[in-house]
Design a protein around this motif. Sequence first.
Motif, mmCIF file in Angstrom:
data_model
loop_
_atom_site.group_PDB
_atom_site.id
_atom_site.type_symbol
_atom_site.label_atom_id
_atom_site.label_comp_id
_atom_site.label_asym_id
_atom_site.label_seq_id
_atom_site.Cartn_x
_atom_site.Cartn_y
_atom_site.Cartn_z
ATOM 1 N N ASP A 113 -24.081 -6.580 27.263
ATOM 2 C CA ASP A 113 -25.097 -6.288 26.248
ATOM 3 C C ASP A 113 -24.620 -5.196 25.297
ATOM 4 O O ASP A 113 -24.900 -5.249 24.098
ATOM 5 N N GLN A 114 -23.872 -4.235 25.822
ATOM 6 C CA GLN A 114 -23.373 -3.156 24.962
ATOM 7 C C GLN A 114 -22.393 -3.708 23.927
ATOM 8 O O GLN A 114 -22.438 -3.328 22.762
ATOM 9 N N LEU A 115 -21.526 -4.613 24.353
ATOM 10 C CA LEU A 115 -20.587 -5.242 23.416
ATOM 11 C C LEU A 115 -21.354 -5.969 22.321
ATOM 12 O O LEU A 115 -21.043 -5.831 21.134
ATOM 13 N N LEU A 116 -22.353 -6.748 22.707
ATOM 14 C CA LEU A 116 -23.149 -7.480 21.715
ATOM 15 C C LEU A 116 -23.874 -6.526 20.777
ATOM 16 O O LEU A 116 -23.861 -6.716 19.557
ATOM 17 N N LYS A 117 -24.492 -5.484 21.328
ATOM 18 C CA LYS A 117 -25.205 -4.521 20.475
ATOM 19 C C LYS A 117 -24.251 -3.850 19.489
ATOM 20 O O LYS A 117 -24.614 -3.631 18.326
ATOM 21 N N ASN A 118 -23.047 -3.519 19.945
ATOM 22 C CA ASN A 118 -22.051 -2.915 19.049
ATOM 23 C C ASN A 118 -21.715 -3.863 17.900
ATOM 24 O O ASN A 118 -21.603 -3.445 16.742
ATOM 25 N N HIS A 119 -21.572 -5.148 18.215
ATOM 26 C CA HIS A 119 -21.252 -6.114 17.168
ATOM 27 C C HIS A 119 -22.446 -6.414 16.276
ATOM 28 O O HIS A 119 -22.267 -6.697 15.083
ATOM 29 N N PHE A 120 -23.653 -6.324 16.804
ATOM 30 C CA PHE A 120 -24.840 -6.473 15.951
ATOM 31 C C PHE A 120 -24.879 -5.335 14.919
ATOM 32 O O PHE A 120 -25.215 -5.553 13.755
ATOM 33 N N LEU A 149 -29.432 -13.190 22.014
ATOM 34 C CA LEU A 149 -28.143 -13.429 22.667
ATOM 35 C C LEU A 149 -27.846 -12.431 23.778
ATOM 36 O O LEU A 149 -26.906 -12.631 24.554
ATOM 37 N N LEU A 150 -28.650 -11.359 23.853
ATOM 38 C CA LEU A 150 -28.448 -10.390 24.930
ATOM 39 C C LEU A 150 -28.615 -11.110 26.260
ATOM 40 O O LEU A 150 -29.490 -11.958 26.415
ATOM 41 N N GLY A 151 -27.742 -10.795 27.203
ATOM 42 C CA GLY A 151 -27.777 -11.456 28.502
ATOM 43 C C GLY A 151 -26.878 -12.677 28.574
ATOM 44 O O GLY A 151 -26.865 -13.378 29.587
ATOM 45 N N THR A 152 -26.110 -12.942 27.520
ATOM 46 C CA THR A 152 -25.192 -14.082 27.520
ATOM 47 C C THR A 152 -24.058 -13.823 28.508
ATOM 48 O O THR A 152 -23.420 -12.765 28.463
ATOM 49 N N ASN A 187 -23.551 -19.805 16.315
ATOM 50 C CA ASN A 187 -22.994 -20.841 17.185
ATOM 51 C C ASN A 187 -22.975 -20.431 18.652
ATOM 52 O O ASN A 187 -22.504 -21.196 19.493
ATOM 53 N N MET A 188 -23.487 -19.252 18.960
ATOM 54 C CA MET A 188 -23.577 -18.802 20.346
ATOM 55 C C MET A 188 -24.898 -19.232 20.949
ATOM 56 O O MET A 188 -25.889 -19.414 20.246
ATOM 57 N N SER A 189 -24.889 -19.359 22.259
ATOM 58 C CA SER A 189 -26.103 -19.678 22.992
ATOM 59 C C SER A 189 -26.014 -19.038 24.369
ATOM 60 O O SER A 189 -24.931 -18.935 24.934
ATOM 61 N N ARG A 190 -27.147 -18.620 24.884
ATOM 62 C CA ARG A 190 -27.162 -18.087 26.252
ATOM 63 C C ARG A 190 -26.947 -19.196 27.264
ATOM 64 O O ARG A 190 -26.549 -18.954 28.385
ATOM 65 N N GLN A 191 -27.211 -20.422 26.855
ATOM 66 C CA GLN A 191 -27.043 -21.576 27.734
ATOM 67 C C GLN A 191 -25.712 -22.255 27.428
ATOM 68 O O GLN A 191 -25.468 -22.632 26.279
#
Length: 140
Positions: free
Chosen positions: A19-26, A11-14, A79-83
Amino acid sequence: MVYEAKNYDSLLGTAGFSDQLLKNHFQLYKGYVDNTNKLLEVLMSMLQEGTTTPAFAEMKRRFAWEFNGMRLHELYFDNMSRQPSKPGSLVTKQLAAQFGSFEQWEKAFKAVGAMRGIGWVVLAYDPQGKKFFNLWINEH
């Protein structure tokens, strides 16, 4: 049963998420998984020893917090997608009928999501009332 954290690096690059927000939530998600496993172990041990004290009750409540945090993150990330994608036509039609348009529903959903606080906004369906609701789940 031992739960394992899923890898959501794809999901990185969505768009719309750093990316930092996503990594924090991961990492937050991984903590929920780890604590779910720890509490399961402790609770099972307490049950085997016959310990059902107030400490057991508080740990059981904490387990629900950790487990819910784990599952809500999985539902969200799964339910997330990069597309970008369009919602299914049946749900889109139902939301448009109830809210006046799909865009009106989306606006209402985002308004709930923008509320200050620790929590989640979820689209829920009430099968008895046959209605959708944008619900705030406070501190899960």
